[in-house]
Motif scaffolding. Sequence first.
Motif, short mmCIF file in Angstrom:
data_model
loop_
_atom_site.label_atom_id
_atom_site.label_comp_id
_atom_site.label_asym_id
_atom_site.label_seq_id
_atom_site.Cartn_x
_atom_site.Cartn_y
_atom_site.Cartn_z
N SER A 1 -0.33 4.17 1.04
CA SER A 1 -0.71 4.95 2.22
C SER A 1 -1.07 3.97 3.32
O SER A 1 -2.19 3.46 3.36
CB SER A 1 -1.90 5.87 1.91
OG SER A 1 -1.58 6.82 0.93
N TYR B 1 0.82 -1.20 0.00
CA TYR B 1 0.00 0.00 0.00
C TYR B 1 0.86 1.26 0.00
O TYR B 1 1.88 1.32 0.68
CB TYR B 1 -0.93 0.02 1.21
CG TYR B 1 -2.06 -0.99 1.09
CD1 TYR B 1 -3.31 -0.61 0.64
CD2 TYR B 1 -1.84 -2.32 1.40
CE1 TYR B 1 -4.33 -1.53 0.52
CE2 TYR B 1 -2.84 -3.25 1.27
CZ TYR B 1 -4.09 -2.86 0.83
OH TYR B 1 -5.08 -3.78 0.69
N GLU C 1 -5.00 6.33 -2.26
CA GLU C 1 -5.28 4.90 -2.12
C GLU C 1 -4.51 4.07 -3.14
O GLU C 1 -4.88 2.94 -3.45
CB GLU C 1 -6.78 4.65 -2.25
CG GLU C 1 -7.59 5.33 -1.15
CD GLU C 1 -9.06 5.00 -1.22
OE1 GLU C 1 -9.46 4.23 -2.13
OE2 GLU C 1 -9.83 5.49 -0.37
N ILE D 1 -6.83 -3.71 6.70
CA ILE D 1 -6.89 -4.01 5.28
C ILE D 1 -7.24 -5.47 5.05
O ILE D 1 -6.98 -6.33 5.88
CB ILE D 1 -5.57 -3.67 4.57
CG1 ILE D 1 -4.40 -4.43 5.19
CG2 ILE D 1 -5.29 -2.20 4.63
CD1 ILE D 1 -3.08 -4.17 4.51
N ARG E 1 -2.16 1.50 -4.71
CA ARG E 1 -1.75 0.21 -4.18
C ARG E 1 -0.74 -0.46 -5.10
O ARG E 1 -0.62 -0.12 -6.27
CB ARG E 1 -2.95 -0.72 -4.01
CG ARG E 1 -4.07 -0.21 -3.15
CD ARG E 1 -5.13 -1.28 -2.98
NE ARG E 1 -5.51 -1.85 -4.28
CZ ARG E 1 -6.14 -3.01 -4.44
NH1 ARG E 1 -6.44 -3.74 -3.37
NH2 ARG E 1 -6.47 -3.46 -5.63
N LYS F 1 -12.60 1.46 7.82
CA LYS F 1 -11.80 0.31 7.38
C LYS F 1 -10.83 -0.04 8.49
O LYS F 1 -9.69 0.41 8.50
CB LYS F 1 -11.05 0.66 6.09
CG LYS F 1 -10.60 -0.56 5.29
CD LYS F 1 -10.06 -0.12 3.96
CE LYS F 1 -9.78 -1.32 3.07
NZ LYS F 1 -9.22 -0.91 1.78
N ASN G 1 -2.95 9.68 -6.01
CA ASN G 1 -4.13 9.03 -5.42
C ASN G 1 -3.73 8.47 -4.06
O ASN G 1 -2.87 7.58 -3.99
CB ASN G 1 -4.63 7.92 -6.33
CG ASN G 1 -5.82 7.17 -5.74
OD1 ASN G 1 -6.36 7.56 -4.70
ND2 ASN G 1 -6.22 6.10 -6.40
N GLN H 1 -4.27 3.82 6.02
CA GLN H 1 -5.56 3.16 5.89
C GLN H 1 -5.58 1.81 6.63
O GLN H 1 -6.66 1.29 6.93
CB GLN H 1 -5.91 2.94 4.42
CG GLN H 1 -4.96 1.98 3.69
CD GLN H 1 -5.30 1.88 2.22
OE1 GLN H 1 -6.43 1.63 1.86
NE2 GLN H 1 -4.30 2.06 1.37
N THR H 2 -4.42 1.28 6.96
CA THR H 2 -4.41 0.04 7.74
C THR H 2 -4.71 0.32 9.20
O THR H 2 -5.12 -0.56 9.93
CB THR H 2 -3.04 -0.64 7.66
OG1 THR H 2 -2.06 0.18 8.29
CG2 THR H 2 -2.64 -0.91 6.23
N SER I 1 -2.61 11.40 2.42
CA SER I 1 -4.00 11.30 2.88
C SER I 1 -4.39 12.43 3.82
O SER I 1 -5.56 12.73 3.98
CB SER I 1 -4.23 9.95 3.58
OG SER I 1 -3.33 9.79 4.66
#
Length: 397
Positions: free
Chosen positions: A211, A209, A308, A272, A310, A269, A306, A214-215, A371
């Motif tokens: 970013s 990932y 997000e 992940i 990946r 979230k 972006n 997000q985890t 982010s």
Amino acid sequence: MSFLMIAVMKGEKNTLSTIRKFLVEYKEEYLFGLVLLALVVLSYGLAPLIPHKVFYEIISPVQNTAIITVTLINTWTMARHSEGIRVRYVHAWIMAAISVIMIAGAIYRMFTNAELLPAEGIFAFDGWEMVGGDLLAWLILAYPSELLRPGWLTWKNGLKRLLPVVVLGAIDIFVPWDLRWLLALVPVVWVALLFKHVRDYRRYAEENYGSVEQTDERWVIRYLLMVLVLGISYTYLCFSNEPTRLFTQQWLMFFVIIYTNDQIIFHSKPWIENAEEEEEEAKIESNADYRAKLEQWMKTEKPYLNPEFRLMDLRQILPLNRTYLSQLINTEYNCNFYQFVTNYRIEEAKRLMREHPNMTMEDVAIQSGFSSARTFYRAFDREVEMTPKEWLATQSE
């Protein structure tokens, strides 16, 4: 000799740099744990000022009722908002189990006229009472166990983890040894193992990932720190002579339950998903060709903007599976995917700051693909070893 001294100095510099980055990365989480521990210590210091009669007849029943109420509410809300996420079901079952245990204890005391703790004398917990505390710790730690390793938490694995507690409890019955400190250390070992899994999962996230925020592994660290403080408090409770010692443990338990439920429900979230299965694909070009394609794509399309972004998004230009993509980044750039993307974002941020010196740092962060501004500041300080404003000041000199 001089070569050896240079190597040692270089090693010390690398070690200090690693420690510095670690402290910068997680300073807020460990500050949270220290503040919580300080509040617990303060509470234990003030608890003896509470009259015993007031505590047992008013405060303790209110605290117990509050904990039972929030665990029942959390069981319902977590089950309702599970959204098919297994770890949320696990947490709902944890809340239900704690509710049942506390309700059973309240009913027992109601019909036997037994107090939660006697009002006078020395009442250190015995081995089996500490086994009960370890069982509670086992329940509470089921949530991060499933969170960090989805699918690992089965009855078989859970009971294996509980086996040392059962063995120590049985020994405590038949052998005149004081095993209470060992019983107190068992949950600490569990927490330490889970901290290791946080590190392992962080490594996995950085490989896949762009970013890793997000985890949300920071929330897991906070959860484990709360459990650790809860365990330290419980250990003191077990060996303390003060009858009102339970006051602190009860409000701390209430806080942990409320805070945990809030974090789980309102994090869209919480962790992940598992990596999707892919068919093995053969490499058809050299790494140099892949690298050229990748760098051209990153330069022209700027997919890193972006938040997000990946690892698997690289398949838009490279016909490789997850394993080969990860190996390509590691071997060609000597870093993981997260660091690879962060470097591009930092260079983009530098460009924006040079060309638009009046742009706010929040706008620089968002337009660079981070982010949040907080994530931008942390990443920039870690990689450049100065804040964005400090770096911008050096450009105008």
